[in-house]
Scaffold this active site. Structure first.
Site, PDB file in Angstrom:
ATOM      1  N   HIS A  23       0.965  -1.085   0.157  1.00  0.00           N
ATOM      2  CA  HIS A  23      -0.011  -0.178  -0.063  1.00  0.00           C
ATOM      3  C   HIS A  23       0.879   1.453  -0.056  1.00  0.00           C
ATOM      4  CE1 HIS A  23      -3.879  -2.406   0.275  1.00  0.00           C
ATOM      5  NE2 HIS A  23      -3.134  -2.987   1.376  1.00  0.00           N
ATOM      6  N   SER A  62      -3.491  -7.514  -2.027  1.00  0.00           N
ATOM      7  CA  SER A  62      -4.471  -6.837  -0.682  1.00  0.00           C
ATOM      8  C   SER A  62      -5.230  -5.869  -1.715  1.00  0.00           C
ATOM      9  CB  SER A  62      -4.359  -6.338  -0.013  1.00  0.00           C
ATOM     10  OG  SER A  62      -5.040  -4.901   1.493  1.00  0.00           O
ATOM     11  N   HIS A  94      -6.685   0.768  -5.518  1.00  0.00           N
ATOM     12  CA  HIS A  94      -5.118   0.097  -6.243  1.00  0.00           C
ATOM     13  C   HIS A  94      -5.224  -1.752  -5.616  1.00  0.00           C
ATOM     14  CE1 HIS A  94      -3.949   1.453  -2.164  1.00  0.00           C
ATOM     15  NE2 HIS A  94      -3.460   0.989  -2.135  1.00  0.00           N
TER      16      HIS A  94
END
Length: 605
Positions: free
Chosen positions: A52, A120, A139
């Site tokens: 992330h 994720s 994303h």
């Protein structure tokens, strides 16, 4: 830090997997089919980053489709700095004995797959009753373990091979993904990231997940939830390096013997090499491992013979770290099995033909002859029967049906994750074989127990005195038995009863004598007493009188020689003694009661 990576030689890695599974997550992680339908197709490109980090983008999502199990994506990762950092950080023994045969792309696939096996999804937070739009997906991040269920991905060098291990993905979904790949225009795009920043992000990923308990077990569970089977590069195991890991049909196992070559052969399927722990197709194995020749299962006896001949010429390279000083020979299991299969057919030997084979001398005192002809199918086993041309042909080889059934059972067990080495526990407890021969005291009543413990069962006449139990030696039946307390109580009751009965007879006799004397009023000679009829007398009195007559003679003789004594008893006793000493009248008969009383009084001296 390594030098700047060559961008022209960096090949693309394709990644595919589920972003979420319907009805598997709870709370804000749950994604419904209605949300996915409203969010597709996305209005903008969806980047792929690491953990992330928005400043660490290494690829892009090619397409997202709606499958019956959840949203499924296909992406591309092409970052030269990522390859360079992973190659420099990997240990020299990470690839084991396959280090020299793996291409740079295959090495990158192994490293990325095992370092970042999950994804994720980052999405927009929806307010109540809000309908998502094309900007819902923000994303996709590569990570170790995602928060959502079934988010393990598969990396490969082509789009087709990246989505192939997902067996639960429908054929329509696969065809739609491949059609979207053809329309994608960024297949040659390269994403650049600073190596220093990339190294820090990768280190941060390792540090943040080092306290995750059993993370490889979690990865293996998420992989099974995603329906991945037959994958090549993912090694969900706790072993260090690829030399300690095996992967057969998508089932992980922890093996301590690192570096030992051991292959499992499946007809028409991939070969799984224990030295590397990966599965490759037959064609890829022939290309990457030149010293191993991949063969299919034999269909007839001629194929078995040819396979056995080819297997004898195999000379595999020993892996690194394995001693090669002549202590043992490394042979792949697949070719060893083929060698044994080709030798199970016994040769036709004519009677009387000379036997030039090796003879084995048995141990001293063996019932078998000192030498018997060798048998390749049963070498090392004792002779089976005596009906062959040599007399000791060994055990007959298994037929083809048994081999097919064995292969079918092994494949079924591997598919269902059943360990055939685990002992079966669904069987009843073993019964005691000695139970029928044991003594059954519960079925015996109190009399049997008393007679058994005392050893005097003949007193009631119903049970034998020498009780025999099956399986018990003869001398044990004559040993001294433990006497129960009830036996002594019964003996005490019998003895007390006899004394009470005798005392009662004597008391009755005295009462009878008293009554006879009271009828006459005065003492009279014994000749004047009337005899008592036999029918009115207690028969036990006659028996006691006869017993006392034998003792009275001895007592009277002793009284005649002894000196007279002074008796201080009352008048009644003197009267009885006087009557006892009175002479009998000639011709008269004495009464039995008087005789008994006379003897009783004489016995007092």
């Amino acid at each position: 830090m390594a030098a700047e990576a060559d961008e022209e030689n960096c090949e693309a890695l394709y990644v595919a997997g589920y972003l979420a599974l319907y009805s598997k997550d709870e709370g804000e992680l749950n994604i419904t089919p209605e949300i996915v339908r409203s969010a597709l197709p996305p209005t903008s490109k969806i980047p792929i980053n690491i953990d992330h980090r928005k400043d660490c983008v290494v690829g892009e999502v090619i397409a997202i489709i709606e499958d019956i199990r959840g949203p499924f994506f296909l992406g591309i990762v092409r970052c030269p700095q990522l390859h360079a950092v992973l190659f420099e950080a990997a240990h020299s023994n990470f690839f084991g004995n396959r280090d020299s045969v793996l291409s740079p792309l295959e090495r990158a696939l192994y490293l990325v797959t095992n370092y970042l096996p999950s994804v994720s999804l980052s999405s927009k937070r929806l307010s109540p009753n809000e309908i998502p739009d094309g900007n819902f997906f923000t994303h996709v991040a590569l990570c170790v373990v995602g928060r959502r269920v079934g988010t393990v991905v598969n990396y490969d060098c082509t789009p087709e091979s990246s989505i192939e291990p997902f067996r639960v993905l429908s054929m329509e979904s696969k065809a739609r993904l491949l059609s979207l790949v053809k329309d994608y225009a960024g297949l040659n795009k390269v994403w650049k990231v600073s190596e220093d920043k990339l190294a820090k992000v990768l280190l941060s990923t390792a540090v943040n997940n080092m306290l995750l308990r059993d993370r490889w077990d979690v990865v293996a569970k998420r992989r099974r939830e995603a329906g991945i089977m037959g994958h090549v590069y993912l090694q969900a195991s706790t072993g260090y390096g690829l030399a300690r890991i095996t992967n057969v049909n998508g089932v992980e196992s922890k093996l301590p013997n690192a570096g030992v070559i051991n292959a499992t052969f499946h007809p028409g399927g991939p070969i799984y090499d224990l030295a590397l722990g990966v599965g490759e197709s037959n064609e890829d194995c022939e290309k990457t491992v030149p010293h191993l020749k991949v063969t299919q299962l034999c269909r007839n006896d001629s194929d078995m013979a040819s396979v056995a001949g080819n297997a004898s010429n195999i000379s595999p390279q020993p892996p690194s770290g394995v001693p090669t000083g002549g202590e043992f020979v490394l042979i792949p299991t697949a070719y060893y099995s083929q060698l044994l299969t080709g030798q199970t057919k016994n040769p036709q030997v004519s009677i009387g033909a000379p036997n030039n084979g090796q003879y084995i001398v048995g141990p001293y005192g063996s019932p078998h002859p000192p030498a018997f002809p060798p048998n390749t199918g049963g070498y090392g086993c004792p002779p089976g029967h005596f009906g062959g041309p040599y007399g000791f042909p060994g055990y007959p080889p298994p037929n083809r049906l048994e081999m097919q059934m064995s292969a079918f059972m092994n494949a079924l067990a591997a598919e269902r994750g059943i360990d055939l080495q685990t002992p079966c526990v669904n069987f009843p407890d073993k019964t005691d074989v000695r139970r029928p021969g044991k003594r059954d005291f519960k079925s015996m009543d109190q009399r049997e127990l008393d007679s058994f413990y005392s050893g005097e069962s003949q007193m009631d006449g119903e049970f034998p005195s020498n009780i025999y139990f099956p399986g018990e030696p003869t001398y044990i039946t004559h040993r001294r038995r433990r006497v129960s307390p009830s036996y002594w109580q019964r003996r005490h009751r019998v003895s007390n009863g006899q004394h009470e009965e005798l005392a009662g007879v004597v008391a009755k006799l005295q009462q009878e004598v008293t009554e006879l004397k009271s009828q006459n009023g005065t003492q009279m000679p014994l000749s004047h007493h009337t005899n008592i009829p036999e029918g009115t007398r207690d028969p036990r009195i006659s028996i006691l009188l006869k017993q006392l007559q034998s003792v009275s003679g001895l007592c009277s003789s002793q009284n005649t020689t002894s000196t007279p004594h002074t008796d201080t008893v009352g008048q009644d006793v003197n009267a009885v003694e006087a009557s006892s000493k009175a002479p009998l009248i000639q011709g008269s008969t004495a009464d039995d009661a008087d005789m008994f009383a006379n003897q009783m009084m004489v016995g007092r001296c």
